[in-house]
Design a protein around this motif. Structure first.
Motif, PDB file in Angstrom:
ATOM      1  N   SER A 131       0.823  -1.209   0.000  1.00 21.55           N
ATOM      2  CA  SER A 131       0.000   0.000   0.000  1.00 21.55           C
ATOM      3  C   SER A 131       0.856   1.258   0.000  1.00 21.55           C
ATOM      4  CB  SER A 131      -0.936   0.021   1.212  1.00 21.55           C
ATOM      5  OG  SER A 131      -0.193   0.062   2.412  1.00 21.55           O
ATOM      6  N   LEU A 132       0.212   2.338  -0.415  1.00 20.15           N
ATOM      7  CA  LEU A 132       0.792   3.666  -0.348  1.00 20.15           C
ATOM      8  C   LEU A 132      -0.245   4.585   0.273  1.00 20.15           C
ATOM      9  CD1 LEU A 132       2.298   4.177  -3.933  1.00 20.15           C
ATOM     10  CD2 LEU A 132       3.513   3.499  -1.868  1.00 20.15           C
ATOM     11  N   LYS A 133       0.226   5.527   1.054  1.00 17.96           N
ATOM     12  CA  LYS A 133      -0.637   6.572   1.589  1.00 17.96           C
ATOM     13  C   LYS A 133       0.050   7.892   1.287  1.00 17.96           C
ATOM     14  CE  LYS A 133      -2.582   8.393   5.885  1.00 17.96           C
ATOM     15  NZ  LYS A 133      -2.714   8.168   7.344  1.00 17.96           N
ATOM     16  N   TRP A 144      -3.556   3.823  -1.791  1.00 19.33           N
ATOM     17  CA  TRP A 144      -3.534   2.805  -2.836  1.00 19.33           C
ATOM     18  C   TRP A 144      -3.207   1.480  -2.147  1.00 19.33           C
ATOM     19  CZ3 TRP A 144      -0.102  -0.888  -4.276  1.00 19.33           C
ATOM     20  CH2 TRP A 144      -0.242  -1.476  -5.534  1.00 19.33           C
ATOM     21  N   TYR A 145      -4.036   0.467  -2.402  1.00 25.77           N
ATOM     22  CA  TYR A 145      -3.802  -0.878  -1.870  1.00 25.77           C
ATOM     23  C   TYR A 145      -3.741  -1.865  -3.026  1.00 25.77           C
ATOM     24  CZ  TYR A 145      -4.647   0.480   2.970  1.00 25.77           C
ATOM     25  OH  TYR A 145      -4.545   1.062   4.211  1.00 25.77           O
ATOM     26  N   ALA A 146      -2.740  -2.714  -3.027  1.00 21.96           N
ATOM     27  CA  ALA A 146      -2.630  -3.733  -4.065  1.00 21.96           C
ATOM     28  C   ALA A 146      -3.889  -4.596  -4.104  1.00 21.96           C
ATOM     29  CB  ALA A 146      -1.397  -4.605  -3.827  1.00 21.96           C
ATOM     30  N   GLN A 149      -6.822  -3.445  -6.356  1.00 19.76           N
ATOM     31  CA  GLN A 149      -6.644  -3.327  -7.805  1.00 19.76           C
ATOM     32  C   GLN A 149      -7.376  -4.450  -8.519  1.00 19.76           C
ATOM     33  OE1 GLN A 149      -5.359  -0.321  -8.357  1.00 19.76           O
ATOM     34  NE2 GLN A 149      -5.248  -0.387  -6.122  1.00 19.76           N
ATOM     35  N   ASP A 150      -7.744  -4.213  -9.782  1.00 19.70           N
ATOM     36  CA  ASP A 150      -8.542  -5.160 -10.555  1.00 19.70           C
ATOM     37  C   ASP A 150      -7.864  -6.511 -10.731  1.00 19.70           C
ATOM     38  OD1 ASP A 150     -10.558  -3.316 -10.857  1.00 19.70           O
ATOM     39  OD2 ASP A 150      -9.783  -2.561 -12.757  1.00 19.70           O
TER      40      ASP A 150
END
Length: 158
Positions: A131-133, A144-146, A149-150
């Motif tokens: 993840s990113l914050k 953003w969390y892996a 994602q689609d």
């Protein structure tokens, strides 16, 4: 073996403007961004390995993020290259300012997507970006969390 998440935090100053936006952020302004990068992996179990017990050396993670994000975006101004801001960008560049032109509206949401792609391509094959914050202000951030994602993350090297 247990999967472990480790996080390293970074900070940088970046200016931007949101073309077409209906509020104050349409004007050029800046933020003191804070970026938290979390990776997932298994600690190294070989006692003879110099990084025994680590998922990834914090210094190695720092090198990736510093090179790909912090060194690029710190004290830069970011504009969408598909807007009339390119005229302002050219003027700033002509005056020796650091300008980054991107393919997206430079919101925290889009920046964190961009940052995830830049970081992922440099991680060792056994380490996954979890993840990113990206914190834009004291009270506002994008994550953003892996897992959100689609498609699952492909193994490295494919």
């Amino acid at each position: 073996m247990s999967k472990i998440r480790i996080t390293k935090q970074f900070s940088f100053e970046t200016g931007h403007a949101l073309y077409g936006y209906d509020g104050k952020c349409r004007n050029v302004h800046g933020h003191s961004y804070k970026l938290s990068v979390t990776v997932l992996g298994e600690p190294i179990t070989d006692p003879a390995h110099v990084k025994f017990g680590m998922v990834i050396d914090f210094g190695d993670l720092k090198k990736i993020v510093k090179t790909e994000i912090v060194d690029q975006f710190d004290h830069a101004t970011v504009f969408n290259k598909n807007t009339p801001h390119v005229e302002l960008a050219k003027e700033l560049q002509d005056r020796d300012h650091h300008v980054i032109l991107v393919d997206y509206q430079p919101t925290s949401e889009n920046m964190v997507i961009d940052f995830a792609a830049k970081i992922q391509k440099h991680l060792p094959s056994h380490i996954y970006l979890h993840s990113l914050k990206l914190q834009e202000t004291e009270t506002s951030f994008a994550e953003w969390y892996a897992s959100d994602q689609d498609a699952p993350q492909p193994p490295k090297g494919e």
